[in-house]
Design a protein around this motif. Structure first.
Motif, PDB file in Angstrom:
ATOM      1  N   HIS A  20      12.623  21.136  19.956  1.00 31.37           N
ATOM      2  CA  HIS A  20      11.502  20.468  19.290  1.00 31.37           C
ATOM      3  C   HIS A  20      12.003  19.246  18.531  1.00 31.37           C
ATOM      4  O   HIS A  20      13.207  19.025  18.380  1.00 31.37           O
ATOM      5  CB  HIS A  20      10.733  21.432  18.393  1.00 31.37           C
ATOM      6  N   HIS A  22      12.373  18.155  15.531  1.00 34.74           N
ATOM      7  CA  HIS A  22      13.347  18.269  14.440  1.00 34.74           C
ATOM      8  C   HIS A  22      14.740  18.493  14.997  1.00 34.74           C
ATOM      9  O   HIS A  22      15.722  17.851  14.592  1.00 34.74           O
ATOM     10  CB  HIS A  22      12.923  19.444  13.544  1.00 34.74           C
ATOM     11  N   HIS A  26      18.290  16.067  14.842  1.00 27.29           N
ATOM     12  CA  HIS A  26      19.584  16.500  14.328  1.00 27.29           C
ATOM     13  C   HIS A  26      20.662  16.485  15.380  1.00 27.29           C
ATOM     14  O   HIS A  26      21.816  16.166  15.094  1.00 27.29           O
ATOM     15  CB  HIS A  26      19.448  17.895  13.694  1.00 27.29           C
ATOM     16  N   GLU A  29      21.941  12.948  15.595  1.00 25.00           N
ATOM     17  CA  GLU A  29      22.787  12.622  14.442  1.00 25.00           C
ATOM     18  C   GLU A  29      24.130  13.309  14.550  1.00 25.00           C
ATOM     19  O   GLU A  29      25.189  12.710  14.365  1.00 25.00           O
ATOM     20  CB  GLU A  29      22.095  13.052  13.151  1.00 25.00           C
ATOM     21  N   GLN A  37      22.457   6.779  12.560  1.00 24.04           N
ATOM     22  CA  GLN A  37      21.456   7.357  11.659  1.00 24.04           C
ATOM     23  C   GLN A  37      20.081   6.991  12.203  1.00 24.04           C
ATOM     24  O   GLN A  37      19.693   5.819  12.204  1.00 24.04           O
ATOM     25  CB  GLN A  37      21.627   6.780  10.251  1.00 24.04           C
ATOM     26  N   VAL A  38      19.404   7.984  12.666  1.00 24.46           N
ATOM     27  CA  VAL A  38      18.062   7.713  13.220  1.00 24.46           C
ATOM     28  C   VAL A  38      17.038   7.943  12.141  1.00 24.46           C
ATOM     29  O   VAL A  38      17.085   8.955  11.448  1.00 24.46           O
ATOM     30  CB  VAL A  38      17.759   8.691  14.370  1.00 24.46           C
ATOM     31  N   GLU A  39      16.142   7.018  11.976  1.00 24.32           N
ATOM     32  CA  GLU A  39      15.027   7.344  11.112  1.00 24.32           C
ATOM     33  C   GLU A  39      14.161   8.326  11.868  1.00 24.32           C
ATOM     34  O   GLU A  39      13.570   7.993  12.901  1.00 24.32           O
ATOM     35  CB  GLU A  39      14.210   6.090  10.739  1.00 24.32           C
ATOM     36  N   HIS A  40      14.088   9.518  11.334  1.00 23.92           N
ATOM     37  CA  HIS A  40      13.489  10.582  12.124  1.00 23.92           C
ATOM     38  C   HIS A  40      12.050  10.282  12.518  1.00 23.92           C
ATOM     39  O   HIS A  40      11.570  10.733  13.542  1.00 23.92           O
ATOM     40  CB  HIS A  40      13.535  11.901  11.345  1.00 23.92           C
ATOM     41  N   GLY A  41      11.435   9.477  11.681  1.00 20.64           N
ATOM     42  CA  GLY A  41      10.040   9.170  11.998  1.00 20.64           C
ATOM     43  C   GLY A  41       9.887   8.390  13.281  1.00 20.64           C
ATOM     44  O   GLY A  41       8.938   8.602  14.047  1.00 20.64           O
ATOM     45  N   TYR A  44       9.150  10.144  16.841  1.00 24.26           N
ATOM     46  CA  TYR A  44       7.892  10.660  17.376  1.00 24.26           C
ATOM     47  C   TYR A  44       7.163   9.676  18.290  1.00 24.26           C
ATOM     48  O   TYR A  44       6.705  10.058  19.377  1.00 24.26           O
ATOM     49  CB  TYR A  44       7.002  11.179  16.240  1.00 24.26           C
ATOM     50  N   PRO A  45       7.031   8.376  17.906  1.00 21.10           N
ATOM     51  CA  PRO A  45       6.459   7.432  18.882  1.00 21.10           C
ATOM     52  C   PRO A  45       7.251   7.410  20.190  1.00 21.10           C
ATOM     53  O   PRO A  45       6.673   7.338  21.272  1.00 21.10           O
ATOM     54  CB  PRO A  45       6.542   6.091  18.159  1.00 21.10           C
ATOM     55  N   ALA A  46       8.627   7.502  20.040  1.00 24.34           N
ATOM     56  CA  ALA A  46       9.451   7.480  21.255  1.00 24.34           C
ATOM     57  C   ALA A  46       9.149   8.704  22.112  1.00 24.34           C
ATOM     58  O   ALA A  46       9.043   8.609  23.343  1.00 24.34           O
ATOM     59  CB  ALA A  46      10.917   7.423  20.875  1.00 24.34           C
ATOM     60  N   LEU A  47       9.017   9.874  21.463  1.00 19.29           N
ATOM     61  CA  LEU A  47       8.711  11.086  22.226  1.00 19.29           C
ATOM     62  C   LEU A  47       7.383  10.937  22.966  1.00 19.29           C
ATOM     63  O   LEU A  47       7.254  11.320  24.128  1.00 19.29           O
ATOM     64  CB  LEU A  47       8.645  12.287  21.273  1.00 19.29           C
ATOM     65  N   HIS A  48       6.403  10.389  22.269  1.00 16.95           N
ATOM     66  CA  HIS A  48       5.093  10.218  22.901  1.00 16.95           C
ATOM     67  C   HIS A  48       5.167   9.278  24.083  1.00 16.95           C
ATOM     68  O   HIS A  48       4.567   9.496  25.133  1.00 16.95           O
ATOM     69  CB  HIS A  48       4.072   9.679  21.887  1.00 16.95           C
TER      70      HIS A  48
ATOM     71  N   TYR B  24       7.712  19.718  11.536  1.00 16.30           N
ATOM     72  CA  TYR B  24       9.009  19.095  11.234  1.00 16.30           C
ATOM     73  C   TYR B  24       9.334  19.227   9.756  1.00 16.30           C
ATOM     74  O   TYR B  24      10.460  19.618   9.375  1.00 16.30           O
ATOM     75  CB  TYR B  24       8.957  17.627  11.648  1.00 16.30           C
ATOM     76  N   LYS B  49      13.187  12.024   4.591  1.00 13.16           N
ATOM     77  CA  LYS B  49      13.926  11.950   5.835  1.00 13.16           C
ATOM     78  C   LYS B  49      13.010  11.517   6.998  1.00 13.16           C
ATOM     79  O   LYS B  49      13.408  10.788   7.900  1.00 13.16           O
ATOM     80  CB  LYS B  49      14.546  13.327   6.143  1.00 13.16           C
ATOM     81  N   LEU B  50      11.795  12.013   6.966  1.00  4.84           N
ATOM     82  CA  LEU B  50      10.874  11.708   8.085  1.00  4.84           C
ATOM     83  C   LEU B  50      10.425  10.251   8.069  1.00  4.84           C
ATOM     84  O   LEU B  50      10.353   9.594   9.101  1.00  4.84           O
ATOM     85  CB  LEU B  50       9.661  12.647   8.015  1.00  4.84           C
ATOM     86  N   ILE B  56       3.783   6.472  11.209  1.00  2.00           N
ATOM     87  CA  ILE B  56       4.081   7.151  12.474  1.00  2.00           C
ATOM     88  C   ILE B  56       2.783   7.438  13.215  1.00  2.00           C
ATOM     89  O   ILE B  56       2.647   7.168  14.425  1.00  2.00           O
ATOM     90  CB  ILE B  56       4.831   8.484  12.239  1.00  2.00           C
ATOM     91  N   VAL B  60       1.559   5.869  16.888  1.00  2.00           N
ATOM     92  CA  VAL B  60       1.189   6.660  18.069  1.00  2.00           C
ATOM     93  C   VAL B  60      -0.277   6.417  18.444  1.00  2.00           C
ATOM     94  O   VAL B  60      -0.640   6.294  19.613  1.00  2.00           O
ATOM     95  CB  VAL B  60       1.444   8.155  17.805  1.00  2.00           C
ATOM     96  N   GLN B  63      -0.558   3.330  20.272  1.00  2.00           N
ATOM     97  CA  GLN B  63      -0.073   3.513  21.646  1.00  2.00           C
ATOM     98  C   GLN B  63      -1.183   4.072  22.526  1.00  2.00           C
ATOM     99  O   GLN B  63      -1.274   3.754  23.704  1.00  2.00           O
ATOM    100  CB  GLN B  63       1.076   4.534  21.656  1.00  2.00           C
TER     101      GLN B  63
END
Lengths: 105, 908
Positions: A20, A22, A26, A29, A37-41, A44-48, B24, B49-50, B56, B60, B63
């Motif tokens: 998933h 999260h 990790h 990273e 260092q990925v900005e975790h936010g 989600y656009p990339a996943l979509h 998350y 962190k998010l 976000i 999306v 998109q």
């Protein structure tokens, strides 16, 4: 992050099995030893995007702590895409190294 | 495709994403808590962190959406709200467009069906009409575009240019299905008719080339689909039913497919009969073998790749050889050499017939285009109104636009939003216009008393027209909204936001708005003058003295010959009927004739007059009719010399024999034109134009001249023959004179006909006034419609004038206030306003002049005894326009007169 590298990293992270959001963050990273260092936010656009392109597939499942989480797994098209991108990345690296010349240190 | 499913589901996906992000956050927080953080700190760290959750989600969401659609929908919603808040403005705009589009759509519905739709057959573009050009020799039935049957056969069997040919002849017959008879519309067709046209049967079978040979048993009949539905209630058992047509036994063998009404628009066919039955069903003698009688319309289907011109050229040599052959036959024995020469040089003509051959079409062509032009004028005026309204509103919204621009909206966005508003108006107007159009089209069709027309032409716009309507509405919205939108998106941002002076409610764009009003006035002027001209022309036509007393006449037709009556029996029938009719209460006179009046055609012949030298260039032509004694009295025509027909004129004549009547009555025009001052009584005449033609018929009387073919034609030379000396006539047209309202006799007439023989139907009963009106249907259509539309256009233009004048008064409020403060009298103020109004109106009228000059010649040949520069019409139009303009400025001028200098000057 170069455009498109995030996508490649995500696909690579899923190579060994579904995960998933999260967990993917990790994994990236961790395997880069905290250099990337990925900005975790931005994940989600990339996943979509990857899902809309058909390279990964999503499904709802239960996570380790018994909560519902959205899982992603690599689609056959994604696997193929990863192989192609990897070889392209490697030839890019070789080309850049050739230009830069051997290390003079 | 996926893009669209994403689009429709974007809210759901957003909800999904929120859950995912929550998962998350939980995960991350749990991890941190496992590392020993407090729950609150863990939560905070997870959120950090998010990153920005809202961003976000926005990323999306974007998109997933299709940006243009999103903003478009927002524009539409906004525009809709705006219109609802200004119902008055919206209503006027929508109504204007609805009227403009409604007028056009009504006319176009008709225009489309009459002029623009080819026949519903296979590949209509390959169909052509084949006609004979040049000097003909012999009698003809129809409008001169017919050929003889043998000549049709010649062409059919000896050409390389057509893949098939067929011929047809229109005929009214009496059909009896076990019992009483009814008149139906028949069409004699060759066996190749259905195959060449490509019309298949709905049930049973249709004709094929084998039907061109004489039938072995009972002849076959094919019904049209519409007739089968109406008369036989779509009963499939109709196949094989025995019927009688004109008392000849026949069998129904099939029904043609739906939607096919024959090759003549506006004239439906009920039954199709093989041409080989022509001798039995018509009064023509030997029609299938007579080379000199022209009666069938001949069509051909071009071979693929062959054009009409090529076909025409290809047929000439063979055609010429047939002419050379025919001219040597017996029929030409007495013909002068010159006639033979002229005959032999005739040619064949091939013309495209994708629309069939229709009298209705030819008749309606010019009026429909005229009405279309008028409709377009009305539409333009309506749209100019809307543009004016939009301009007015655009200027009141300058602050809003300035604000939006200042907040970062692009000009394009603002323009787009304004365009969406105007398109919304236009589409709403277009929809309302379509509803109006169905009423309008029905009103138009009501002009045609002929049931035939309303049967084939529907008042409902079809899908094509609906699509065109939508397209035009959007186009109007864009076109006429563009200028206001463009202007509206260019306010001077800073000064407008600072609300500096000079901002007048409804102000701005003065010149453009005035220009539009001037254009509207010019168009209205044109339309009003046109309408006045058409109305005067119609009036002139209605006042023509027909030569007979139309208001007091009732007429109807009976054809006992179609019920199997022999000629001698027909005469007995006619006498009995005449006696009964004369005896009916209210009847002061009755008589009958063989040929109808005011139908555009006549039975005409070349005449040889005893004592008049033969001149090949000035051969007398007379229009003829067989009449009964008492005909002239019934019609109130005057007997000028000699006597009427009476009991003496009933010599027995063998049916089919060439014997001629012994006496004839001429009309004044005939005497004037051909007898050169001689005493007409006793002069002998004969049928035929060749030198040496016998002249056995004696003129025994002279009557006043009456109209025959049309009301508008010049006086025609006519000859009347005694009905009871005719060789064979199947029917008669009765004329009944009464001093009461002619319609009141309808019942007693039906009764009289029924009493003599209930099998013989009575048809086409109408008053002669109706007959006159029928012959003027074109002119009535154009006069009525142009009047209505021009008044409509003027009203719309006056609404525009009102708007602009209101604005002008508002703009000059300060000036007026100052004048009043200095003692100006109200008449002076009124004069001020009047000057403004007159300037606009006069400019409009002047603008109309060059357009009028140009349209002159087009309108000229639709007018009867009215010149396009008719002063009365122009003066009427000018007067009407001035009166309307005065009304339009009443309210603004009252406002001007009521200006209070104190309050007006204090406001800035």
């Amino acid at each position: 992050m170069l455009l498109g590298t995030l996508d490649m990293l995500v696909l690579r992270a899923l190579l060994f099995g579904p995960a998933h959001g999260h967990a993917i963050a990790h994994v990236i990273e961790a395997s880069s030893e905290e250099i990337l260092q990925v900005e975790h936010g931005s994940l989600y656009p990339a996943l979509h995007r990857l899902e809309d392109q058909g390279l990964i597939v999503s499904f709802w499942g239960t996570s380790e702590n018994n909560r519902k989480a959205k899982y992603y797994r690599l689609a056959p098209a994604g696997r193929k895409h990863l192989t192609q991108e990897r070889s392209r990345w490697e030839s890019l690296v070789q080309a850049v190294s050739r230009v830069l010349g051997p290390s003079t240190e | 495709m996926r893009k669209w499913s994403r689009f429709w589901q974007r809210s759901r996906r957003d909800a999904d994403l929120r859950r995912e992000l929550d998962a998350y956050l939980e995960h991350e927080a749990v991890n941190r808590m496992a590392d020993g953080m407090s729950p609150d700190d863990a939560r905070l760290a997870a959120v950090r962190k998010l990153g920005n959750v809202t961003r976000i989600r926005e990323d999306v969401y974007e998109q997933n959406s299709i940006l243009t659609l999103e903003t478009l929908w927002r524009d539409v919603a906004y525009g809709w709200r705006l219109l609802r808040r200004n119902p008055g403005f919206a209503l006027v705009a929508i109504l204007s467009i609805a009227l403009g589009i409604g007028a056009n759509a009504s006319v176009f519905t008709l225009l489309d069906q009459v002029m623009l739709r080819p026949l519903p057959v296979d590949r209509p573009n390959q169909l052509v009409l084949v006609t004979a050009k040049g000097f003909q020799y012999g009698p003809a039935w129809g409008d001169g575009n017919e050929l003889s049957y043998p000549r049709y056969e010649d062409l059919r069997d000896n050409n390389q240019v057509f893949s098939g040919m067929f011929s047809r002849f229109r005929l009214s017959v009496v059909m009896s299905v076990g019992g009483s008879g009814e008149r139906v519309r028949g069409e004699l067709v060759s066996g190749t008719y259905f195959p060449v046209l490509g019309v298949a049967p709905a049930i049973g079978r249709v004709f094929d080339p084998s039907d061109d040979s004489p039938p072995a048993g009972r002849p076959d009949v094919v019904l049209s689909h519409r007739f089968w539905q109406q008369r036989f209630r779509s009963d499939p058992g109709v196949i094989g039913t025995a019927i009688r047509l004109n008392d000849h036994p026949m069998t129904i063998v099939g029904v043609a497919r739906e939607g096919f009404h024959g090759t003549n628009l506006g004239a439906v066919t009920d039954v199709f009969v093989p041409l080989v039955m022509s001798a039995e069903l018509t009064s023509l003698t030997n029609p299938l073998a007579n080379r000199r009688m022209r009666w069938v319309n001949v069509f051909g289907r071009l071979k693929p790749g062959v054009s009409a011109e090529q076909a025409q050229a290809g047929l000439q040599p063979f055609y010429a050889s047939r002419l050379a052959f025919e001219v040597e036959q017996d029929a030409f024995e007495k013909a002068p050499a010159r006639d033979k020469e002229r005959f032999a040089t005739g040619t064949v003509e091939v013309t495209p017939a994708a629309y069939g051959k229709s009298e209705l079409r030819a008749q309606l062509m010019r009026p429909l285009w005229t009405l279309t032009a008028i409709g377009v004028g009305v539409l333009f005026i309506a749209c100019a109104n809307v543009a004016n309204l939009l301009l007015a509103r655009a200027s009141t919204r300058r602050r809003e636009m300035a604000l939006r621009l200042a907040l970062g909206a692009t000009r394009r966005r603002v323009v787009r939003q304004l365009l969406v508003e105007s398109v919304l108006l236009a589409v709403a107007g277009g929809a309302a216009g379509l509803v109006l159009a169905t009423w309008g089209a029905r009103g138009l069709l009501a002009f045609f008393a002929d049931a035939d027309v309303t049967l084939t032409i529907s008042a409902w716009p079809d899908s094509r027209i609906l699509a065109i309507n939508v397209a035009i509405s959007v186009l109007i919205g864009v076109l006429f909204g563009l200028a206001p939108a463009w202007q509206g998106s260019h306010p001077e941002v800073a000064p407008v936001l600072k609300a500096e002076s000079g901002g007048v409610v409804g102000g701005g764009y003065a010149r453009l708005r005035k220009g539009l009003v001037v254009a509207q006035v010019a168009l209205s002027m044109l339309l009003l003058v046109g309408a006045a001209l058409f109305v005067r022309s119609l009036n002139n036509l209605l006042m023509i003295d027909a030569g007979f007393d139309a208001p007091h006449l009732l007429t109807f037709i009976v054809t006992p010959g179609s019920n199997g009556y022999e000629p001698a029996q027909t005469k007995t029938y006619a006498k009995a009927l005449l006696a009964r009719v004369r005896a009916a209460p209210g009847v002061v006179g009755a008589g009958f004739a063989s040929n109808p009046l005011l139908t555009g055609g006549s039975w005409n012949d070349r005449i040889t007059i005893d004592g008049r030298p033969y001149d090949p260039d000035r051969r007398p032509l007379s229009h003829n009719n067989w009449i009964s004694p008492g005909y002239f009295q019934a019609m109130s025509m005057r007997l000028i010399a000699g006597r009427d027909f009476d009991a003496r004129d009933e010599s027995h004549v063998e049916p089919g024999s060439p014997a001629l009547p012994r006496v004839v009555i001429a009309n004044e025009q005939f005497v004037k034109q051909y007898l050169d001052g001689r005493d007409p009584i006793g002069v002998h005449v004969g049928f035929g134009a060749n030198p040496g033609t016998p002249t056995p018929m004696e003129i025994v009387g002279v009557v006043s001249t009456a109209k025959y073919t049309t009301l508008q034609s010049q006086p025609q030379a006519q000859l009347y023959f005694p009905y009871f000396e005719a060789p064979s006539i199947g029917g008669l047209i009765m004329y009944v004179r009464t001093l009461q309202a002619p319609e009141s006799l309808a019942g007693s007439m039906r009764e009289a006909v029924r009493q003599i023989d209930p099998r013989v139907p009575l048809d086409d009963m109408r008053t002669m006034t109706e007959q006159v009106e029928r012959s003027l249907v074109n002119e009535r259509l154009v006069a009525s419609l142009s009047s209505i539309l021009s008044v409509l256009a003027t009203v719309l233009a006056m609404v525009g004038l009102y708007g602009v004048m209101s604005y002008t008064v508002a703009r000059r409020t300060r000036e007026i206030a100052i004048r009043i403060a200095f003692g100006a009298v109200s008449s002076k103020v009124a004069a001020l306003i009047a000057r403004d109004m007159l300037a606009l109106v006069t400019l409009g009228m002047l603008l109309a002049l060059p357009a009028y000059w140009w349209l002159n010649r087009y309108v000229r040949n639709q007018l009867y005894h009215v010149s396009p520069t008719d002063v009365t019409s122009i003066a009427t139009a000018v007067g009407l326009l001035l009166v309307a303009a005065t009304f339009a400025v009443l309210v603004p001028s009252r406002r001007a007169l009521r200006v209070n200098p104190m309050t007006a000057l204090r406001e800035e």
